[in-house]
Design a protein around this motif. Structure first.
Motif, mmCIF file in Angstrom:
data_model
loop_
_atom_site.group_PDB
_atom_site.id
_atom_site.type_symbol
_atom_site.label_atom_id
_atom_site.label_comp_id
_atom_site.label_asym_id
_atom_site.label_seq_id
_atom_site.Cartn_x
_atom_site.Cartn_y
_atom_site.Cartn_z
ATOM 1 N N GLY A 95 -15.011 33.824 43.179
ATOM 2 C CA GLY A 95 -13.557 33.785 43.217
ATOM 3 C C GLY A 95 -12.948 35.149 42.958
ATOM 4 N N ILE A 154 -13.961 27.198 51.988
ATOM 5 C CA ILE A 154 -15.204 27.843 52.412
ATOM 6 C C ILE A 154 -16.336 26.822 52.270
ATOM 7 N N ILE A 206 -11.240 29.726 43.276
ATOM 8 C CA ILE A 206 -12.375 29.356 44.128
ATOM 9 C C ILE A 206 -11.840 28.628 45.355
ATOM 10 N N ASP A 207 -12.167 29.120 46.527
ATOM 11 C CA ASP A 207 -11.686 28.556 47.787
ATOM 12 C C ASP A 207 -12.653 27.475 48.272
ATOM 13 N N ASN A 212 -18.837 26.877 49.239
ATOM 14 C CA ASN A 212 -18.313 26.390 47.962
ATOM 15 C C ASN A 212 -18.142 24.875 47.968
ATOM 16 N N ASP A 225 -23.233 34.328 51.456
ATOM 17 C CA ASP A 225 -21.842 34.573 51.051
ATOM 18 C C ASP A 225 -21.627 34.267 49.567
ATOM 19 N N GLU A 249 -20.488 36.032 47.211
ATOM 20 C CA GLU A 249 -19.260 36.560 46.608
ATOM 21 C C GLU A 249 -18.149 35.512 46.552
ATOM 22 N N SER A 250 -18.138 34.590 47.500
ATOM 23 C CA SER A 250 -17.073 33.581 47.514
ATOM 24 C C SER A 250 -17.167 32.647 46.313
#
Length: 459
Positions: free
Chosen positions: A447, A391, A387-388, A394, A441, A443-444
């Motif tokens: 992960g 972004i 997981i970023d 998140n 977003d 999808e972020s």
């Protein structure tokens, strides 16, 4: 026939001498954590042992004897149980626990009908990971209070017992190998208990009271006959049974539902993770056969059984999966044997007294590590799923979940004459799910998408 990578296959029956030994290993592996949950929540450790055994047997039946998993007390429910206890007492806790089990049943039906693809949309790691962190860190003040305070006042002697217990547990986790490396919690509790016993015997600080153990032992050895001695050994736990000890209709509260039921969402994610690990260790795809819907239903039924007796909710235990990995003994008969032993232990009076005599500081020392591990497992979920947090979406979701959950935020919802309170972990989970649904977003937040990825079918 046993698979090549197994000492004993899932349906293999061991010889009696080895059977007992293998089952005792599983009993020891789950013992420390299983009794810690009722110890922290003012429930009965004896009932926790009995309900874990019965729940495990039910789980084995529901999964068609195809998944060698042991079920014990769930740490995720510690804070919700404490809140529900304040609202409706032990009966209120059992109502909430039963309804959490019902949620498992509903999710099982949905999985059986629609498959598993929809789960990741409801439980992305960007929500589940931070919520697990909240569960662990939210319990941190409880662990510290148990470790160093007596009636709200600092006690250096008690804190020393907690530190000794913690050090032994840490050393055991890092240095012990084989089976002993799987039971550092139990070893830490034993070490802390012995330290407390020495301190109580050599100083004026009586941090351990073993009078109950002594009384139980005296009753056994002073029995007039063998039959009386057997009767002295066994003691029926004080079960809390609905419609016998309380009327569920009188204690039902939407506030109890709000604090207990949402936890099932998080524990389902943990359950799926355990099934994935177990599948990889055993070289079987348990998510496909006998099916995730059966294993989740088994968890739910085990929790409902516990709620009918007065025990804490149950969940599959990673400690026992570790035993399977070390021994390569995957026999469900061994797991069933451990369950029977747990039930028997719950009826042994001297064991009940021994558990009750464990100093609070000793349990506090173990809790410092265990609650930290829970929080760290949430961080690991974020890392494993890549997981970023660079972004913003998140970062926002995780930050809001952490502060609301750990900060103790709550909301009161007036419903007629009753105010329903949603607080802590439940509130943070709800808000996290909502943010995940409305923010762009999506999808972020998934992960690498491996959180619920099914293991390759190796059968």
């Amino acid at each position: 026939m046993s698979d090549k990578n197994m000492e004993l296959g899932i349906r293999d029956v061991p010889k009696m001498s080895k059977w007992i030994l293998f089952s005792i290993q599983h009993l020891f592996a789950m013992f420390g954590a299983t009794i810690l949950v009722p110890f922290l929540t003012e429930l009965s450790p004896a009932i926790a042992l009995v309900s874990s055994g019965l729940g495990t047997l039910a789980y084995l039946v529901i999964t068609k004897g195809q998944i060698p998993a042991y079920l014990g007390s769930s740490f995720a429910f510690i804070a919700p149980i404490t809140s529900a206890m304040a609202i409706g007492g032990t009966g209120g806790v059992m109502i909430g626990s039963f309804l959490a089990g019902v949620v498992y049943g509903i999710l099982s039906l949905l999985i059986a009908t629609f498959g598993t693809d929809w789960i990741i949309k409801v439980l992305p790691p960007i929500v589940v990971g931070p919520v697990i962190v909240v569960i662990g860190l939210g319990l941190a003040p409880t662990a510290i209070d148990m470790a160093m305070n007596v009636d709200g006042e600092y006690s250096g002697i008690h804190f020393s017992a907690a530190i000794v217990t913690l050090l032994i547990t840490v050393i055991g986790s890092l240095l012990f190998k084989g089976f002993f490396g799987l039971i550092p919690i139990l070893i830490g509790i034993i070490g802390g208990y012995l330290y407390s016993l020495i301190i109580s015997a050599t100083t004026s600080s009586k941090i351990l009271d073993a009078s109950g153990v002594q009384a139980a032992w005296d009753k056994i050895i002073n029995a007039g006959s063998f039959g009386e001695a057997i009767q002295s050994i066994f003691l029926v736990p004080e079960f809390v049974i609905p419609f016998v000890h309380y009327n569920p209709a009188d204690l039902f509260s939407l506030s109890i539902v709000a604090v207990m039921v949402p936890v099932a969402v998080v524990t389902v994610a943990e359950h799926i993770g355990d099934q994935m690990v177990l599948s990889k260790i055993a070289g079987k795809n348990f998510i496909k056969k006998p099916g995730l819907h059966r294993s989740i239903l088994g968890d739910g039924v085990a929790t409902m059984i516990a709620s009918a007796l007065g025990g804490p909710p149950n969940t599959t235990y990673g400690e026992n999966i570790g035993v399977l990995a070390i021994t390569r003994v995957f026999s469900v008969f061994v797991i069933g044997g451990a369950a029977v032993l747990a039930i028997l232990f719950g009826f042994v009076g001297i064991i009940t007294e021994l558990i009750a005599s464990i100093p609070t500081a000793v349990m506090g020392g173990v809790s410092i590590l265990l609650f930290g591990i829970i929080a760290s497992s949430g961080l690991r979920m974020l890392i494993d799923n890549q997981i970023d947090l660079g972004i913003k979406r998140n970062l926002v979701i995780s930050s809001v979940i952490l502060v609301i959950g750990i900060g103790g935020a709550y909301i009161n919802i007036p419903l007629g004459d009753v105010d329903v309170t949603i607080a802590g972990m439940a509130l943070s989970a709800f808000i996290g799910l909502i943010l995940n649904l409305v923010l762009p977003d999506k999808e972020s937040g998934y992960g690498n998408g491996q959180m619920f990825a099914e293991p390759d079918d190796q059968e």
